[in-house]
Design an enzyme around this catalytic site. Structure first.
Site, PDB file in Angstrom:
ATOM      1  N   GLU A 480       0.806  -1.234   0.000  1.00  0.00           N
ATOM      2  CA  GLU A 480       0.000   0.000   0.000  1.00  0.00           C
ATOM      3  C   GLU A 480       0.834   1.276   0.000  1.00  0.00           C
ATOM      4  OE1 GLU A 480      -3.950  -1.706   2.322  1.00  0.00           O
ATOM      5  OE2 GLU A 480      -2.360  -0.792   3.503  1.00  0.00           O
ATOM      6  N   ILE A 481       2.053   1.209  -0.502  1.00  0.00           N
ATOM      7  CA  ILE A 481       2.885   2.412  -0.504  1.00  0.00           C
ATOM      8  C   ILE A 481       2.338   3.429  -1.511  1.00  0.00           C
ATOM      9  CG2 ILE A 481       5.224   3.300  -0.664  1.00  0.00           C
ATOM     10  CD1 ILE A 481       4.852   1.220   1.539  1.00  0.00           C
TER      11      ILE A 481
END
EC number: 3.2.1.25
Length: 932
Positions: A480-481
């Site tokens: 989820e960067i």
């Protein structure tokens, strides 16, 4: 690892023996002690282990089950000092001696013979130290090895408070419990996560060895990179399936690589022993401590490896040897592997696809051996808060549940830890694809030179270590960067956003991508778990992949989706679900069963809002080291409560423990139905313009006993979710889609077969006593269908208002599918059956009747028979007592009166007798509302 004393000299010179004189001492032997200055204790220890486990074994920690957040004493630095190791006088006679550590968690100072020989600072790296001279000068009668472990939370805080520490905008970095995890290379969830505890353990979590070579020509194999791919294959492009297979072998060694080495290989069928290929590798090169060679498997056709449900898991043993100029074997290693191509297709939608009705944009799906397939699975987290407790037998039980659940892919979430080789081995055997990730999650990370150098070594080691496994499906940069962290920092610091995008690209694209591609040609890389994909790739550019980010076009679809919505008022509104090419995360939390709670909680605390139960709910996390943050935990409890009260009968039993158990079960009903609704929606997308080809729900299993998103509880017990997912992951399914706002009802058949399938869907309306509704409520009784390959088709649609059930609260539609088709790679047709149901009101509003369930056990067939004798049984649930790990062959089903269902129970661990069988129970939705 121990060097295997096998050779393949017949390939070169039969008369020459291998170079001998290597001694490998496994340091897992007894004799270690653990001392903690903070606790002023010294106790026996083990290797591999972690300090919490050793203290528990010694009785310093009273019970592991009662651990909630942390132990104040264990936040202090801890040390590990062994008893004297009498390694024998021959040690000084050897030419060279090394210490090899496969994994130290995390910050250590290592002393050998009273001399400091090195330090470590990355949990995920392999370390080795040359102690030859130290040993020769050792004045101790028996050499002593001492490993002092520092406190990771304290060290992370010290780095954060240092003058050169990078800082980020306020409110961006996510602290679950311990802060500053992003500064160090340690399992990030050790500092707390919303599904697990924050123990921040320390210790030698993987094996360690002393390696001695008496002969200077002998080499010790540290790591092996075995890469199998089609000739001409490039990571981000589809491989040409007509090309020959290439076998590229690279061995990392300890010792002096001989001049002009040669390499040989033998490839054998792992089951029959038949030799597929043998001979010399070509283009042998030496770079540092690595020896690399390559060969092309021409004129031979290996059996392909396929995922679960798509064919056989054909495996081969590949023996690789390094030879000196006299043709003697100086190093040898065997790896089990398979021949397959796996490719993540992120390329633009083609004209051919547009003509087929696929919406414009870009693909985002996997292809195995050149075939598109539907990825059915879930996300796997660390199976335990302490990795040394994760055993092969435990993982085999878990993976058996995965394959029994019709899953073919698991996403190995970051940030836990890179999986052990034995876990990949199990996945190879069982056909489970492992989408793997580098250990970065929900944070922004430093990009200073020292940090990047540390990460680079971590990446190279792990890519090379697991590359031979055919189950390896993907490398992703982190969790989820791109989808979470970059939008967060953009909102927090719009003017500085470009800086943080640049740092993201520096770490995940400019650093990690080239390292992956330099060490494998068989695996695709994606910079983030959730992404809109890329615009183009230029491997010679400073930023070799140009991400799409928000450069999208309305009406087009790109990338994969990540979806959580805790507003339970819209949980079953499928118009709220994301429309994309692939769903990699979605879910909702639920309580574990009463049996699982009893493993960890005192009987007096077995009620829904007890402090112990509430504080084990880490959704939402404490946000710091607050062991009594009831406010955050209560929010998660409230969400589960709202889910139950909005849709299901509210348990109200007089016995408090029975009521607690019923509430736990009710949260599982809501969770299972919500996941079912989403999986059906995503699978239907295979036949929609979005061409959706993957559903990986959050999450597979638990790391402790607590309310989480898991479908399998800590000890292996299946929640309702795993049974429902197993059913809705069948190859061909029939699904109702109800818009409860408009009343519109649609029925779809979805297939993940690779060829068209045909059959019939029967639609049957009954009331809750089981009687047929007159005229079948205006619905046709039988509808033929033909569904395309990897596709979905609508078979019926109506508005409930136009149908004629006399009482919506006393009606249920049973959907039964019977079809025929070919399983992937099968030569004979198979029969497929699936059953689903629809009620025109939510379960809480149904006019339920007592189905008067009867349960019998047949000791001859070792099966249970369930019968509803007086009414329709909804959510028919068989439950078994503690003491055994296993699962029923079917559960959570609808049973009409007069119908009997025979169900087996699969024992995975433990044994059962007649007393145990008599303790199995059966309930239904009716029992949830009955006050006892």
């Amino acid at each position: 690892m121990r060097i295997r004393e096998q050779t393949i000299l017949a390939l070169l010179s039969p008369g020459l023996p291998p170079v001998t004189g290597q001694h490998v001492l496994d340091l897992s032997e007894p004799g270690w002690t653990v001392s903690s200055k903070a606790l002023n204790r010294t106790v026996p220890g083990r290797l591999p282990s972690q300090v919490h486990l050793d203290l528990f074994e010694a009785g310093v920690i009273a019970t592991m089950g009662s651990m909630i957040l942390t132990f104040a004493g264990l936040r202090m630095p801890t040390g590990r000092t062994p008893a004297t190791l009498l390694l024998g006088c021959e040690l000084t006679d050897h030419e060279s001696t090394w210490l090899v550590f496969d994994g130290l968690d995390t910050f250590t100072t290592i002393t050998f013979c009273d001399q400091i020989i090195g330090s470590t600072y990355n949990q995920f790296r392999q370390y080795h130290f040359d102690v030859s001279q130290v040993l020769k000068e050792c004045k101790q009668e028996g050499p002593v090895l001492s490993i002092n472990f520092g406190s990771a939370p304290n060290i992370a805080n010290a780095i954060a408070n240092g003058p050169s520490a990078e800082e980020w905008p306020a409110g961006v970095q996510i602290t679950n419990e311990y802060p500053n995890r992003w500064y160090i290379r340690k399992e990030q969830s050790d500092f707390g996560w919303d599904w697990g505890p924050a123990f921040a353990p320390a210790g030698p979590w993987k094996p360690a060895y002393i390696v001695q070579n008496k002969n200077p020509d002998r080499l010790y194999v540290l790591n092996t990179d075995l890469d199998i791919y089609r000739r001409g294959q490039i990571n981000h492009l589809p491989p040409d399936q007509s090309q020959s297979w290439v076998v590229n072998a690279s061995i990392d060694v300890l010792g002096s690589v001989p001049q002009w080495p040669s390499m040989s290989v033998e490839i054998k069928d792992a089951y029959s022993g038949v030799v597929l290929s043998s001979g010399l590798l070509e283009n042998v090169t030496v770079s540092g401590n690595s020896v690399t060679g390559v060969t092309v498997v021409d004129g031979r056709t290996p059996k392909l490896w396929w995922p679960n449900g798509m064919g056989d898991q054909s495996l081969y043993n590949v023996t690789i040897a390094v030879h000196n100029h006299r043709n003697q074997v100086v190093a040898e290693v065997m790896k089990r592997t398979g021949f397959r191509t796996i490719f993540l297709n992120q390329r633009n939608i083609t004209e051919e696809q547009l003509a087929q009705g696929v919406a414009p944009g870009a693909n985002w799906h996997f292809e195995i051996n050149g075939r598109e397939f539907y990825a059915k699975g879930s996300n796997i987290i660390p199976p335990d808060a302490f990795w040394p407790r994760v055993t092969p037998s435990r993982m085999e039980r878990l993976f058996d549940a995965v394959t029994a659940g019709n899953q073919n892919m698991l996403r190995v979430w970051a940030s836990g830890a890179y999986l052990h080789d034995f876990i990949y081995d199990l996945a190879d055997e069982k056909g489970i694809l492992l989408w793997s990730e580098f250990q970065f999650s929900d944070a922004l990370y430093p990009v200073d030179d020292a940090f990047l150098e540390n990460v680079a070594a971590e990446v190279v080691y792990n890519v090379r270590r697991v590359n031979h496994h055919p189950s390896l499906a993907l490398w992703a940069g982190g969790n989820e960067i791109e989808s979470l962290m970059l939008p967060m920092v953009r909102r927090a610091d719009h003017k500085g956003y470009a800086k943080y995008v640049g740092e993201y690209e520096k770490l995940y694209i400019s650093l990690i991508l080239p390292l992956v591609y330099e060490n494998t040609r068989s695996i695709t890389y994606s910079p983030s778990s959730t992404t809109e994909g890329y615009l183009h790739v230029n491997l010679s550019a400073p930023v070799p992949m140009t991400e799409r980010y928000s450069n999208t076009t309305p009406g087009s679809y790109y990338g994969d989706t990540d979806y959580y919505n805790y507003d339970t008022s819209v949980s079953f509104n499928y118009h709220k679900y994301p429309v994309g090419r692939f769903a990699n995360e979605f879910g909702f939390h639920s309580m574990p069963s009463l049996q699982t709670w009893q493993q960890a909680v005192d009987p007096k605390d077995l009620y829904f809002n007890s402090s112990v139960v509430v504080l084990r709910n880490h959704h939402y996390t404490a946000g710091g080291l607050f062991t009594d943050n009831y406010q955050n935990s209560s929010r998660g409890m409230g969400e589960m409560t709202m889910g139950v009260e909005s849709y299901y009968p509210i348990p109200s039993k007089s016995d408090p423990v029975a009521n607690f158990s019923a509430w736990c079960h009710a949260t599982q009903l809501f969770q299972a139905d919500m996941y079912k609704a989403q999986i059906q929606f995503y699978r239907r997308g295979s036949g929609m313009p979005e061409r959706q080809l993957g559903s990986l729900y959050w999450q597979l299993e638990d790391t402790w006993q607590a309310p989480t998103w898991a479908g399998i509880e800590y000890d292996g017990r299946w929640k309702m979710l795993h049974y429902v997912a197993r059913d809705i992951y069948e190859p061909i399914i029939v699904s109702p889609f109800w818009n409860y706002t408009t009343g519109d009802l649609e029925v779809y058949v979805t297939s993940d077969l690779w060829e068209p399938a045909q059959g019939t869907v029967n639609l049957t309306w009954v009331d809750l006593s089981g009687k047929s509704i007159a005229g079948n409520a205006g619905t046709p009784e039988s509808i033929p269908f033909s569904v395309g390959a990897l596709n979905a088709t609508d078979v019926y649609s109506a508005n409930v208002a136009d149908l004629s059930p006399p009482d919506l609260t006393d009606s249920i539609l049973i959907l039964s599918l019977a079809g025929e088709g070919y399983l992937p790679n099968a030569r004979t047709r198979s029969e497929f059956r699936h059953e689903n149901q629809f009620t025109p009101v939510f379960p809480k509003d149904l006019a339920l009747r007592d189905p008067k369930l009867e349960l019998a056990y047949n000791p001859d067939t070792r099966t249970f028979t369930v019968e509803a004798t007086a009414g329709v049984s909804l959510y028919t649930w068989l439950d078994y007592p503690a003491g055994v790990v296993g699962y029923f062959e079917q559960n959570g089903f609808v049973l009409l009166p007069g119908m009997k269902k025979e169900i087996g129970f699969v024992v995975q661990e433990g044994s059962v007798d007649e007393d145990w069988m008599r303790s199995v129970t059966v309930t239904s939705l009716w029992d949830q509302k009955v006050r006892e």
